[in-house]
Design an enzyme around this catalytic site. Structure first.
Site, mmCIF file in Angstrom:
data_model
loop_
_atom_site.group_PDB
_atom_site.id
_atom_site.type_symbol
_atom_site.label_atom_id
_atom_site.label_comp_id
_atom_site.label_asym_id
_atom_site.label_seq_id
_atom_site.Cartn_x
_atom_site.Cartn_y
_atom_site.Cartn_z
ATOM 1 N N LEU A 177 0.981 -1.953 0.373
ATOM 2 C CA LEU A 177 -0.392 0.017 0.105
ATOM 3 C C LEU A 177 0.557 1.122 0.019
ATOM 4 O O LEU A 177 0.319 2.582 -0.213
ATOM 5 C CB LEU A 177 -0.824 0.105 0.910
ATOM 6 C CG LEU A 177 -2.175 -1.037 1.490
ATOM 7 C CD1 LEU A 177 -2.789 -1.097 2.629
ATOM 8 C CD2 LEU A 177 -2.455 -0.958 -0.145
ATOM 9 N N SER A 178 1.959 1.243 0.467
ATOM 10 C CA SER A 178 3.491 2.141 0.241
ATOM 11 C C SER A 178 3.467 3.309 -0.975
ATOM 12 O O SER A 178 3.784 2.699 -2.275
ATOM 13 C CB SER A 178 3.875 1.779 1.540
ATOM 14 O OG SER A 178 5.229 2.662 1.097
ATOM 15 N N PRO A 179 2.952 4.476 -0.846
ATOM 16 C CA PRO A 179 3.417 4.947 -2.543
ATOM 17 C C PRO A 179 4.874 6.007 -2.200
ATOM 18 O O PRO A 179 5.813 5.732 -3.158
ATOM 19 C CB PRO A 179 2.860 6.215 -1.404
ATOM 20 C CG PRO A 179 2.782 6.411 -0.159
ATOM 21 C CD PRO A 179 2.057 4.693 0.034
#
Length: 199
Positions: free
Chosen positions: A11-13
């Site tokens: 989920l991490s940009p």
């Protein structure tokens, strides 16, 4: 030969912005890599982090400026507020765990495919068809989306425990078997220098 434990959330940009640069650095130095996708919200709860929705407005405003700047510097497209964020990271994480066990494809490409699907293509990476498409694109059997769910779930939980023991608190996080740790996509150059013996 050095080894890297790679802790990250799908989920991490900022993990998206890492692209496959860590994999390039590892290949350059002959380092092996273990991919350890984890539940970032559970990690925050264990290590003093704050979920995005609970952060002070000043921190949220800075993030909204920093993310597009970083993406532009790296030449990467980015949707600041993708349609399916946040979503359930478990299905994509289980797929990565199953793919790592099965072999035969490119794990770096697989992890990046999930992140790109979320942050550029605005797809829901919790959906079975998206998981299968990412597996296929990275050279893995799409049936891995169905297999190894129990072991995937167990490994996913174990990755969190391993992360806490290794003093990991964010994503992406690179822990080398020398004991040195590097947090963030902007520390990959330092990882490179460390593996070269210069840092």
């Amino acid at each position: 030969m050095a080894h890297i434990d790679y802790y990250f959330s799908t989920l991490s940009p900022f993990t998206y912005m890492a692209g496959t640069r860590m994999e390039e650095v590892a290949a350059k130095h002959g380092a092996s890599v273990t991919y350890k996708p984890l539940d970032i919200m559970a990690l925050f709860a264990r290590t003093g982090g704050t979920p995005l929705k609970d952060r002070h407005p000043a921190r949220q405003a800075y993030r909204a400026q920093e993310m597009p700047r970083e993406a532009k510097k790296l030449g990467l497209p980015l949707t600041l507020k993708p349609a399916h964020f946040p979503t359930n990271a478990a299905p994509s994480s289980y797929a990565i765990i199953a793919a790592q066990s099965a072999g035969g494809g490119d794990l770096g490409q697989l992890a990046h495919a999930f992140l790109r699907a979320l942050w550029v293509e605005e797809k829901d990476i919790a959906q079975d068809d998206v998981v299968r498409a990412c597996l296929t694109a990275a050279g893995f059997d799409p049936a891995l989306a169905d297999s190894g769910l129990l072991s995937g779930a167990e490994t996913y939980v174990q990755n969190l425990e391993d992360a806490v023991r290794a003093n990991v608190f964010g994503s992406p996080f690179y822990v080398v078997d020398t004991g040195q740790a590097f947090w963030g996509q902007d520390r990959i150059a330092d990882l490179d220098r460390h593996l070269a013996g210069d840092l």
